[in-house]
Design a protein around this motif. Structure first.
Motif, PDB file in Angstrom:
ATOM      1  N   GLU A 847       0.839  -1.196   0.000  1.00  0.00           N
ATOM      2  CA  GLU A 847       0.000   0.000   0.000  1.00  0.00           C
ATOM      3  C   GLU A 847       0.880   1.254   0.000  1.00  0.00           C
ATOM      4  N   ASP A 851       1.319   4.182  -2.636  1.00  0.00           N
ATOM      5  CA  ASP A 851       1.121   5.607  -2.307  1.00  0.00           C
ATOM      6  C   ASP A 851       2.266   6.454  -2.815  1.00  0.00           C
ATOM      7  N   ARG A 854       2.187   6.818  -6.453  1.00  0.00           N
ATOM      8  CA  ARG A 854       1.190   7.784  -6.906  1.00  0.00           C
ATOM      9  C   ARG A 854       1.711   9.215  -6.852  1.00  0.00           C
ATOM     10  N   GLU A 855       2.580   9.453  -5.874  1.00  0.00           N
ATOM     11  CA  GLU A 855       3.092  10.813  -5.671  1.00  0.00           C
ATOM     12  C   GLU A 855       4.085  11.231  -6.760  1.00  0.00           C
TER      13      GLU A 855
END
Ligand code: ADP
Ligand code: MG
Length: 879
Positions: A847, A851, A854-855
């Protein structure tokens, strides 16, 4: 005296000394004991021995009296304060006392050429008072900073002068924020000094003592400035260097006189120090000076550009005249090459540390003036120019008369010892001439003695000699030793010869010794008079020294301008900055530089600079700052033509990423500095923001950059509108140009596709639309497969297609997952190409990796960085 006594005496003096180390004279040596001995043993590589005293044993180290200075200088230049206790003869013995404390800010004869400022800082009612005193040249500057940002401005001044020693006033000691920032930023020794000396009444007295009635005219700006100035003088006096009389000029200035250049800007622009070890500073590039004083002045100018147009235009005129006249310039520079550091020599004369060879350097430097005048007057371009004005401002008659006195008095090749004669020409003084004549007669008699004795007494192998123990003697070979006449008195028998003296020889010897002594004393006396004469002429010498330094800087800047096709910028008070075919003054030295234009005016004040990595954005922006600063020291600039509206400050901030890579900064510092710029910049400033916001997560960064941009542009009417160059990797911002008046996009042009991209490095209107990160990675030598794969990923991303993510399962077999990244939503979905999402619950580690993924702004992150991140994610998933 017993051993206990010596060590005891040392320890007593040591307690009383306000210093890091004490050197105590014992006869022909300066000694250190105990911890001090261990310390200097370590620092200076001195041999440390043991000495027992009162049943205890102490470390001990020493240096011969004549060698103290270099050791002392070495310690002091490393930032230590050294107390010196000399031995003084008194009736019935001697005593020792601390006569001077040598500190980093009060060294009279430092080894380097850089200015050596002692700074005092005093907090007043509404701001700070600052004084900067260089006792090696007598230069003394005093200022006060007021208002809200007075602390930042005080730090700017401190950074500019780069003092070697700082004395904080009583209000600044302890846990003060300013002091913390000083410690952080400056490499200076902080000295806590007597509070009394900072008291306003006392400080005022000091100034009066030093400058007499002139003190009134100085018009110091407020009490804090007076306190700072007075305390600096008091401190120098108390350290006992005896050099205070060389401080004959005090210059006050206000922030309005100079271009504000905060510490970060000075460093970023590499004005005097490069940021990296292999880097080259602007100073290094321009320093064609012939003298150390010239180099010092050029450095000072670069750190303190000015705003007075008249003065700048006079400098331009001088540089222009010299740039246009290669022959005149060469002659001037050749002459200057013979000059010594007259300002420093003057200070040494005042402190009494000038020896005879140094005195000749004063003479030889003064002797250059007629030659310089001739060089200027015989050139049609230079005669009547600002160069001639500079020379005209000197009292040349006084300089000449001082020169003539020295030339008449000092011998051509004097020794550096002062008491053994040979310093003064006999014809300079009647008494000396008489002494010298008698001395020489006696020496002649001695010279011819051997021949006379040989002839008169028929002796073979006769010679006359002199040594310390036997004095003068007649030496006769063994074979003739028995034939010597009766009046020969034996002195010593050697293996093959015998030494004798005679009543006549003894008498002459007495004469010679006496004459030598008298001559030494008289010459020393005469020399001291001359040295005092030079000390009294310190202001004259300082003036000549300064003038030579100024000419040297003009000639250096002219040399550079002529050799690099620089142009004289037109200076104006209007709100413009226009540069035609501008270059970066340092970069153009090492690469084939592609020139660029730049245009700012009232209606075009904010340039948003975009372009691929490594395309030249940072260079272009620094170039604008450097052209402006060069113009404001009076120099020509690297361009075909330029019009420079005078600015009140230049501010730069480079995004933390570049600085982080060099371990220099944190995002916090980046933001502090951004805040300082937003506070300090005015409509008349030039601001350069290079990828600000890059040091944090994408969305934070873009928001900050966006807001800062609005603040500094016309989007926000009540904030300052300086001229701004703003490089950004956030393409979203380029769209803002359409909405805010005065904001324009420019980009560094690149040409071609794929592998054939070449950077044209011309700056053109409009925003760039591509990222060339991968190209740069390949240029940087990233392995081919990696570059190919990166291209593949990029293409897929662009087409919004799923990408295979290669991983490895726990059992070691390879595993492929497909993901899709939606550029428009920033959403990230796992799935295969047919769109079937595998039902799979992710663990917290996965996860977190997702994350982070995604950044990432893939189009804007360099492949190298990406790889690093991917590696980290992989290892995280493996755990
Ligand atoms: P950016 O900030 O866009 O990443 P830089 O300004 O750091 O790029 O420049 C990258 C390199 O290109 C530097 O090595 C610089 O010396 C060189 N360079 C920049 N501008 C020019 C130019 N106009 N002509 C030639 N070389 C340049
Ligand atoms: Mg850059």
């Amino acid at each position: 005296m017993t051993a206990e006594g010596i060590v005891g005496e040392y320890l007593d003096l040591r307690r009383e000394a306000d210093a890091d180390v004490l050197a105590m004279q014992m006869g022909d040596f300066y000694e250190f004991f105990g911890e001090d001995a261990e310390f200097v043993g370590e620092e200076l590589d001195l041999k440390v021995s043991e000495r027992s005293s009162g049943g205890e044993s102490y470390a001990m180290a020493g240096v011969p009296v004549d060698d103290l200075t270099p050791y002392l200088t070495a310690l002091v230049e490393r930032g230590y304060r050294v107390a010196v206790a000399d031995q003084h003869e008194i009736e019935g013995g001697h005593e020792r006392r601390i006569d001077r404390v040598v500190t980093p800010g009060t060294l009279v004869d430092p080894t380097g050429d850089d200015a050596q400022y002692l700074a005092t800082v005093v907090r007043g009612d509404d701001g700070l008072g600052l004084a900067f005193l260089d006792i090696t040249t007598g230069r003394f500057h005093v200022t006060a900073t007021e208002g809200e940002d007075s602390e930042s401005r005080a730090l700017t001044e401190l950074y500019r002068f780069a003092p070697t020693e700082i004395l904080p006033g009583p209000d600044l000691r302890g846990d003060d924020d300013v002091l913390d920032r000083i410690r952080e930023r400056l490499d200076a020794t902080l000295t806590v000094h007597a509070t009394d000396d900072f008291a306003p009444g006392r400080a005022n007295h000091r100034l009066r003592d030093q400058f007499g009635d002139a003190a009134d005219a100085i018009g110091l700006d407020g009490e804090a400035a007076t306190q700072a100035a007075g305390a600096a003088l008091a401190y120098v006096d108390e350290t006992g260097t005896g050099v205070l009389a060389s401080v004959t000029r005090l210059r006050t200035y206000t922030a309005d006189d100079h271009v504000t250049l905060d510490a970060t800007t000075q460093r970023n622009l590499e004005l005097t120090e490069p940021m990296t070890e292999r880097g080259v500073s602007l100073f290094d590039t321009l320093d064609h000076t012939e003298t150390s004083a010239g180099g010092r002045l050029l450095k000072e100018w670069l750190g303190r550009p000015i705003r007075r147009r008249g003065e700048l235009e006079a400098r331009q005129q001088a540089i222009g005249a010299l740039a246009a006249d290669a022959m005149g310039r060469d002659r001037l520079r050749e002459s200057l090459a013979g000059a010594y550091d007259l300002e420093r020599l003057a200070s040494r004369a005042v402190s009494g540390s000038l020896d005879a060879p140094a005195m000749l350097r004063v003479r030889d430097t003064l002797a250059l003036l007629p030659d310089l005048v001739d060089a200027v007057e015989s050139s049609p371009r230079l005669a009547g120019s600002a160069v001639a004005d500079v020379l005209d401002s000197l009292d040349r008659a006084a300089a000449r008369s001082l020169h003539d006195d020295l030339a008449e008095a000092i011998t051509d090749d004097p020794p550096s010892t002062l008491t053994e004669g040979g310093l003064i020409r006999p014809e300079y003084d009647e008494e000396l001439a008489a002494l010298v004549e008698r001395h020489e007669t006696a020496l002649d008699w001695l010279d011819s003695l051997a021949a006379r004795e040989r002839k008169e007494h028929g002796l073979a192998h006769v010679s006359v000699g002199r040594n310390k123990t036997d004095g003068y003697y007649i030496q006769v070979g063994k074979s003739s030793a028995d034939d010597v006449p009766d009046h020969y008195e034996p002195v010593k028998t050697l293996k093959n010869s015998q030494r004798f003296t005679t009543p006549e020889l003894r008498e002459t010897e007495r004469d010679v010794v006496q004459l030598e002594e008298q001559r030494g004393e008289l010459e020393y006396e005469l020399f001291r008079e001359l040295r005092e004469q030079v000390a009294a002429a310190a202001p004259l010498c300082q003036g000549v020294g300064e003038t030579l330094a100024e000419l040297d800087v003009y000639a250096a800047l002219a040399t550079h301008a002529a050799g690099n096709d620089w142009a004289r910028p037109e200076l104006t008070d209007e709100d413009v900055l226009a540069v035609e075919a501008g270059r970066h003054p340092v970069v153009e030295q090492s690469v084939e530089f592609v020139p660029n234009d730049l245009h700012f005016d009232r209606d075009r004040r904010f340039l948003l600079v975009t372009g691929p990595n490594m395309s030249g954005k940072s260079t272009y922006m620094r170039q604008a700052a450097l052209v402006t600063l060069l113009a404001q020291i009076g120099s020509f600039v690297p361009a075909d033509a330029a019009t420079v509206g005078l600015v009140d400050g230049v501010f730069t901030r480079v995004g933390a990423l570049d600085e982080l890579a060099q371990g220099r900064s944190t995002f916090m510092v980046e933001m502090q500095e951004l805040s300082n710029i937003l506070h300090s910049a005015s409509d008349d400033s030039l601001v350069i923001l290079d990828e600000v916001g890059r040091g944090t997560a994408t969305y934070d960064g873009i928001s900050i950059a966006w807001a800062a941009m609005e603040y500094l542009s016309s989007a926000q009417p009540n904030s300052p509108s300086p001229k701004v160059l703003f490089a950004t990797h956030y393409h979203e911002l380029t769209r803002l140009a359409d909405h805010i008046a005065g904001v324009e996009n420019v980009h560094v042009a690149a040409d071609g596709e794929g592998d054939d991209v070449t950077f044209l490095r011309t700056v053109e209107p409009g925003a760039t639309d591509r990222s060339y990160g991968i190209h740069v990675a390949s240029l940087a030598g990233v392995p081919g497969p990696v570059v190919d794969r990166a291209r593949e990923v990029l293409d897929r991303l662009r087409e919004d297609k799923a990408i295979d993510v290669r991983g490895r399962a726990a059992d070691g077999t390879s595993e492929t997952t497909q993901v899709t990244f939606d550029l428009s939503s920033g959403q990230f979905e796992a799935g295969d190409e047919d769109g079937e999402a595998p039902a799979q619950a992710l663990d917290p580690d996965a996860e977190a990796v997702l994350d982070a993924l995604r950044e990432v702004d893939v189009t804007e992150t360099s492949p190298v960085e990406l790889l690093g991140q991917v590696q980290e994610w992989q290892s995280r998933l493996e755990e």
